[in-house]
Scaffold this motif. Structure first.
Motif, short mmCIF file in Angstrom:
data_model
loop_
_atom_site.label_atom_id
_atom_site.label_comp_id
_atom_site.label_asym_id
_atom_site.label_seq_id
_atom_site.Cartn_x
_atom_site.Cartn_y
_atom_site.Cartn_z
N ALA A 47 -70.82 -43.51 -51.86
CA ALA A 47 -71.52 -42.38 -51.23
C ALA A 47 -71.60 -42.50 -49.72
O ALA A 47 -71.73 -41.49 -49.02
CB ALA A 47 -72.93 -42.26 -51.81
N ALA A 48 -71.48 -43.72 -49.19
CA ALA A 48 -71.59 -43.92 -47.75
C ALA A 48 -70.22 -43.87 -47.05
O ALA A 48 -70.17 -43.91 -45.82
CB ALA A 48 -72.26 -45.27 -47.47
N LEU A 49 -69.15 -43.78 -47.80
CA LEU A 49 -67.80 -43.77 -47.22
C LEU A 49 -67.34 -42.34 -46.95
O LEU A 49 -67.69 -41.42 -47.67
CB LEU A 49 -66.81 -44.45 -48.15
CG LEU A 49 -67.04 -45.95 -48.39
CD1 LEU A 49 -66.07 -46.46 -49.44
CD2 LEU A 49 -66.89 -46.74 -47.10
N ASN A 50 -66.54 -42.21 -45.92
CA ASN A 50 -65.95 -40.93 -45.58
C ASN A 50 -64.49 -40.92 -46.00
O ASN A 50 -63.85 -41.96 -46.02
CB ASN A 50 -66.04 -40.67 -44.07
CG ASN A 50 -67.48 -40.52 -43.62
OD1 ASN A 50 -68.26 -39.84 -44.26
ND2 ASN A 50 -67.82 -41.16 -42.52
N GLY A 51 -63.98 -39.74 -46.29
CA GLY A 51 -62.58 -39.61 -46.64
C GLY A 51 -62.43 -38.93 -47.99
O GLY A 51 -63.40 -38.57 -48.65
N SER A 52 -61.19 -38.79 -48.38
CA SER A 52 -60.89 -38.17 -49.67
C SER A 52 -61.25 -39.14 -50.79
O SER A 52 -61.47 -40.33 -50.55
CB SER A 52 -59.41 -37.82 -49.76
OG SER A 52 -58.64 -39.02 -49.82
N GLN A 53 -61.30 -38.63 -52.00
CA GLN A 53 -61.58 -39.50 -53.15
C GLN A 53 -60.55 -40.62 -53.22
O GLN A 53 -60.91 -41.78 -53.46
CB GLN A 53 -61.59 -38.69 -54.45
CG GLN A 53 -61.93 -39.55 -55.65
CD GLN A 53 -62.07 -38.74 -56.92
OE1 GLN A 53 -62.10 -37.53 -56.91
NE2 GLN A 53 -62.16 -39.44 -58.03
N ALA A 54 -59.29 -40.30 -52.99
CA ALA A 54 -58.24 -41.32 -53.03
C ALA A 54 -58.46 -42.40 -51.97
O ALA A 54 -58.25 -43.59 -52.23
CB ALA A 54 -56.87 -40.66 -52.87
N GLN A 55 -58.88 -42.00 -50.77
CA GLN A 55 -59.13 -42.97 -49.70
C GLN A 55 -60.32 -43.87 -50.05
O GLN A 55 -60.28 -45.08 -49.81
CB GLN A 55 -59.39 -42.25 -48.38
CG GLN A 55 -58.17 -41.56 -47.81
CD GLN A 55 -58.53 -40.62 -46.66
OE1 GLN A 55 -59.57 -39.96 -46.68
NE2 GLN A 55 -57.64 -40.54 -45.68
#
Length: 150
Positions: A47-55
């Motif tokens: 939840a704290a990461l940015n980017g696409s689901q794949a990233q």
């Protein structure tokens, strides 16, 4: 100076009770001189990461497999009707890498009559710490580590 034995703690971490339990197990391990990688504390939270689901998947997978690579030992929490699927991958990966693998099980449910664990999980484990329904897992682990090394 001797390097501390590194432990990767694998297990479910998707609600407050699971996270609290993982922290308590980590505290016992650290009290006994182990260096613990606890994914919920030391890894990435999706939840704290940015980017696409794949990233996000790639980031978490890369971090966690790198930490298993850096570990000497994997300890897996085996509770639940079935063990956590991500922890199962971590356990299998660790076993394939030649890591020492142990389990902690407080849950009395079994996969089927006569089989406490899935044979593919049980086959990875060097040891299984069984905790009875009236026992405290942290106390049982503490006593075990007073006389045994992982």
């Amino acid at each position: 100076m001797t390097r501390k034995t590194r432990v990767y703690l694998a297990g479910p971490l998707f609600n407050a009770a699971e996270k609290d339990y993982n922290l308590k197990i980590t505290d016992v391990l650290e009290k006994h001189g182990y260096e613990v990688f606890l994914p919920q504390r030391d890894g990435f939270e999706a939840a704290a990461l940015n980017g696409s689901q794949a990233q996000i998947v790639r980031q978490i997978f890369a971090k966690d497999t790198a930490e298993v690579d850096n570990a000497d030992v994997v300890v897996m929490v085996l509770d639940g009707r079935v063990p956590d699927d991500g922890a199962c991958v971590e356990l299998g990966y660790a076993f394939a890498k030649g890591k020492r693998c142990y389990g902690i099980k407080t849950d009395t449910r079994a996969i089927q009559t006569g089989l406490e664990l899935n044979p593919l999980i049980a086959g990875c484990l060097r040891g299984l710490l069984r905790v009875g329904p009236n026992e405290d897992a942290c106390e049982v682990l503490d006593v075990y580590l007073q006389v045994n090394n992982l």
